[in-house]
Design a protein around this motif. Structure first.
Motif, PDB file in Angstrom:
ATOM      1  N   PRO A 374       0.816  -1.230   0.000  1.00 18.59           N
ATOM      2  CA  PRO A 374       0.000   0.000   0.000  1.00 18.59           C
ATOM      3  C   PRO A 374       0.848   1.279   0.000  1.00 18.59           C
ATOM      4  O   PRO A 374       0.326   2.363  -0.268  1.00 18.59           O
ATOM      5  N   LEU A 375       2.146   1.132   0.299  1.00 15.92           N
ATOM      6  CA  LEU A 375       3.028   2.293   0.359  1.00 15.92           C
ATOM      7  C   LEU A 375       3.758   2.536  -0.954  1.00 15.92           C
ATOM      8  O   LEU A 375       4.778   3.233  -0.979  1.00 15.92           O
ATOM      9  N   ASP A 376       3.235   1.981  -2.024  1.00 12.87           N
ATOM     10  CA  ASP A 376       3.805   2.239  -3.347  1.00 12.87           C
ATOM     11  C   ASP A 376       3.703   3.737  -3.644  1.00 12.87           C
ATOM     12  O   ASP A 376       2.626   4.338  -3.481  1.00 12.87           O
ATOM     13  N   ASN A 379       0.761   5.031  -5.807  1.00 10.81           N
ATOM     14  CA  ASN A 379      -0.541   5.038  -5.133  1.00 10.81           C
ATOM     15  C   ASN A 379      -0.669   6.239  -4.199  1.00 10.81           C
ATOM     16  O   ASN A 379      -1.707   6.911  -4.135  1.00 10.81           O
ATOM     17  N   LEU A 380       0.412   6.522  -3.472  1.00  9.60           N
ATOM     18  CA  LEU A 380       0.365   7.625  -2.511  1.00  9.60           C
ATOM     19  C   LEU A 380       0.300   8.977  -3.210  1.00  9.60           C
ATOM     20  O   LEU A 380      -0.362   9.902  -2.731  1.00  9.60           O
ATOM     21  N   ALA A 396      -2.429   4.981   7.360  1.00  9.32           N
ATOM     22  CA  ALA A 396      -3.001   5.991   6.463  1.00  9.32           C
ATOM     23  C   ALA A 396      -2.958   5.534   5.014  1.00  9.32           C
ATOM     24  O   ALA A 396      -3.813   5.906   4.209  1.00  9.32           O
ATOM     25  N   ALA A 397      -1.978   4.723   4.666  1.00 10.48           N
ATOM     26  CA  ALA A 397      -1.864   4.236   3.290  1.00 10.48           C
ATOM     27  C   ALA A 397      -2.955   3.229   2.967  1.00 10.48           C
ATOM     28  O   ALA A 397      -3.301   3.025   1.802  1.00 10.48           O
ATOM     29  N   GLY A 443       9.262  13.493  -2.924  1.00  8.98           N
ATOM     30  CA  GLY A 443       9.467  13.314  -4.362  1.00  8.98           C
ATOM     31  C   GLY A 443       8.715  12.090  -4.829  1.00  8.98           C
ATOM     32  O   GLY A 443       7.517  11.938  -4.586  1.00  8.98           O
ATOM     33  N   LYS A 444       9.440  11.169  -5.452  1.00 11.84           N
ATOM     34  CA  LYS A 444       8.836   9.907  -5.895  1.00 11.84           C
ATOM     35  C   LYS A 444       9.295   8.739  -5.039  1.00 11.84           C
ATOM     36  O   LYS A 444       9.232   7.584  -5.465  1.00 11.84           O
ATOM     37  N   LYS A 445       9.744   9.061  -3.842  1.00  7.89           N
ATOM     38  CA  LYS A 445      10.206   8.007  -2.939  1.00  7.89           C
ATOM     39  C   LYS A 445       9.425   8.053  -1.632  1.00  7.89           C
ATOM     40  O   LYS A 445       8.951   9.109  -1.217  1.00  7.89           O
ATOM     41  N   VAL A 446       9.338   6.883  -1.006  1.00  5.99           N
ATOM     42  CA  VAL A 446       8.657   6.758   0.284  1.00  5.99           C
ATOM     43  C   VAL A 446       9.686   6.361   1.336  1.00  5.99           C
ATOM     44  O   VAL A 446      10.468   5.428   1.132  1.00  5.99           O
ATOM     45  N   TYR A 447       9.680   7.077   2.456  1.00  5.45           N
ATOM     46  CA  TYR A 447      10.593   6.793   3.553  1.00  5.45           C
ATOM     47  C   TYR A 447       9.811   6.327   4.772  1.00  5.45           C
ATOM     48  O   TYR A 447       8.673   6.746   4.986  1.00  5.45           O
ATOM     49  N   LEU A 448      10.445   5.454   5.551  1.00  5.18           N
ATOM     50  CA  LEU A 448       9.796   4.901   6.740  1.00  5.18           C
ATOM     51  C   LEU A 448      10.677   5.095   7.965  1.00  5.18           C
ATOM     52  O   LEU A 448      11.907   5.103   7.869  1.00  5.18           O
TER      53      LEU A 448
END
Length: 466
Positions: A374-376, A379-380, A396-397, A443-448
């Motif tokens: 879901p954290l793609d 999609n976000l 939230a995702a 940007g186009k990246k997701v951080y955790l």
């Protein structure tokens, strides 16, 4: 890259014989390691000789630093005409062997070599240290050949185990770059030759310095046999190294880390479970622990030697290190290599997927991939409720409601008490637990990251590890 590790014993007692490896006969050489060297043509060769040859080659052992005595023995070996010439220019090391031996003309008498406290731990740790120093930066496919034929007592076994641990850690380290497309692998082949008993086969012409007889009169060559072949990739290596630490008895770990070993054990267990976000939270602790263990290994360079003369001359290596130190170091090095590259303000989603793909077992890999789906970022980015640069709870995702409010990342200083249910849920979600794990779109990246803040974040996260 090809590497040969050769374990030799009292080479002065070796007769020149013929060996056969891979269908090729190597005539009139003193050791099977020479045959492996000629046939396999390694890029680097490491020769390990037992320190118990000292009284035969140099003379009566004296007190001092082990490293000084070892270098004196190597100088004598290099100038010894009976030592195989092809090996003299290679990387040679003297490993601290133990046992009782009868002296020769240079130092008659009986000598007993032993470690302080009667343990057998110096040899394997010292061997690992020397190979680590020489090969730690290797980042390519490896073919390793270990010739165990001529080792004295348990030398071959312990050297082989040190080689195995090093290669496993190297494969984890070599595969750590994120942009690595093709996995780096290693094969380790352990060789042992047929037994040669003096007088049973006539190699007289070898002794005379000429070539062995040809045709029907030629003595049968001794076969150099591959007794074990192991293929090592990043995942199997990572698992094997961590399992060895988790199976190490508590007394060994206490001797290395002190009375409280739980933090190290939990960290290793988290890595073994593929919980790389959790492990990355403990990067500072991991790095300091790794350096402390490395210092214990390097301390062996300063090991002293004590000599007590008598009817039996006792030669004691006056140092002590837990037997499993090299294995623990290899495991911690592997974990540190696996998480190195994660960023301070969270770890990138692609990096986390890459870690579980390279190092985690199939079940953990599937769990983490499912939690991260879901954290793609695509999609976000299409979700108008998710604002770039802001931190949200992972739930939230997955939120399907059209309500304007979405679960935000709430900073925590402590998680309080963690029960077994919390621990099960933490593992079941690959460490990406609702209310604890957070993400942001940049940007186009997701951080955790985790919502826990402060210097105790590592301790708080490790509460979730059984």
């Amino acid at each position: 890259m090809k590497v040969l590790v050769a374990v030799l014993g009292n080479y002065r007692q070796y007769d020149p014989v013929n060996y056969e490896l891979d269908g090729e006969v190597i005539e009139c050489v003193k050791s099977s390691a020479e045959a492996v060297k000629r046939v396999k043509k390694p890029d680097r060769t490491f020769v390990f000789l037992p320190s118990t040859l000292y009284h035969d080659i140099v003379g009566e052992p004296g007190e001092g630093k082990y490293s000084v005595l070892a270098e004196a023995m190597l100088d004598a070996v290099r100038s010894d005409s009976s030592f195989p010439d092809p090996m003299k220019q290679e990387n040679m090391y003297v490993v601290p062997n133990t046992g009782r031996f009868r002296g020769g003309s240079k130092a008659p008498g009986v000598y007993e070599y032993r470690e302080r406290g009667g343990n057998i731990s110096f040899l394997q740790n010292y061997t690992f240290l020397k190979l680590y120093e020489a090969l730690k930066d290797v980042r390519k496919d490896l073919e390793v050949y270990v010739d165990m034929t001529h080792g004295v007592n348990y030398t071959s076994f312990l050297v082989s185990d040190a080689v195995r641990a090093l290669v496993q850690a190297l494969m984890v380290s070599a595969n750590s770059p994120l942009d690595l497309n093709k996995g780096v692998r290693a094969t380790v082949t352990f060789y042992n030759s047929d037994v040669y008993i003096r007088g049973t086969v006539d190699y007289a012409k070898c002794k005379q310095g000429s070539q062995a007889a040809q045709g029907d009169t030629a003595p049968p060559p001794l076969k150099v046999n591959p007794v074990l072949v192991e293929t090592v990739d990043s995942r199997t290596a990572f698992t094997a190294l961590l399992d060895q630490v988790l199976s190490t008895n508590k007394e060994e770990l206490r001797a290395l880390f002190g009375t409280d070993t739980s933090k190290v054990v939990k960290l290793v267990r988290a890595a073994r479970s593929g919980l790389f976000l959790a492990v990355s939270t403990c990067k500072d602790f991991l790095e300091s622990t790794l350096r402390n263990v490395e210092e214990r290994l390097r301390g062996l360079e300063n090991c002293g030697v004590k000599v007590e003369k008598g009817e039996i001359t006792n030669v004691t290596y006056d140092c002590s290190v837990p037997r499993s130190t090299y294995r623990v170091f290899a495991a911690l090095w592997a974990v540190y290599s696996a998480i190195n590259g994660g960023e301070m303000e969270g770890v990138e989603r692609g990096w986390l997927l890459d870690r579980v793909n390279k190092y985690a077992d199939a079940v953990t890999k599937a769990i983490v991939e499912s939690e991260l789906e879901p954290l793609d970022p695509d999609n976000l980015m299409s979700n108008s409720r998710i604002k770039k640069g802001e931190w949200y709870d992972v739930s939230a995702a997955k939120e399907k409601s059209q309500a304007q409010s979405v679960p935000r990342c709430v900073s925590l200083k402590s998680v309080g008490k963690v029960d077994q249910k919390d621990q099960r849920n933490f593992a079941a979600h690959g460490g990406l637990l609702k209310g604890l794990a957070c993400f942001r779109l940049h940007g186009k990246k997701v951080y955790l990251k985790y919502s826990i803040e402060g210097t105790n974040a590592c301790d708080e996260i490790l509460k979730y590890i059984v």
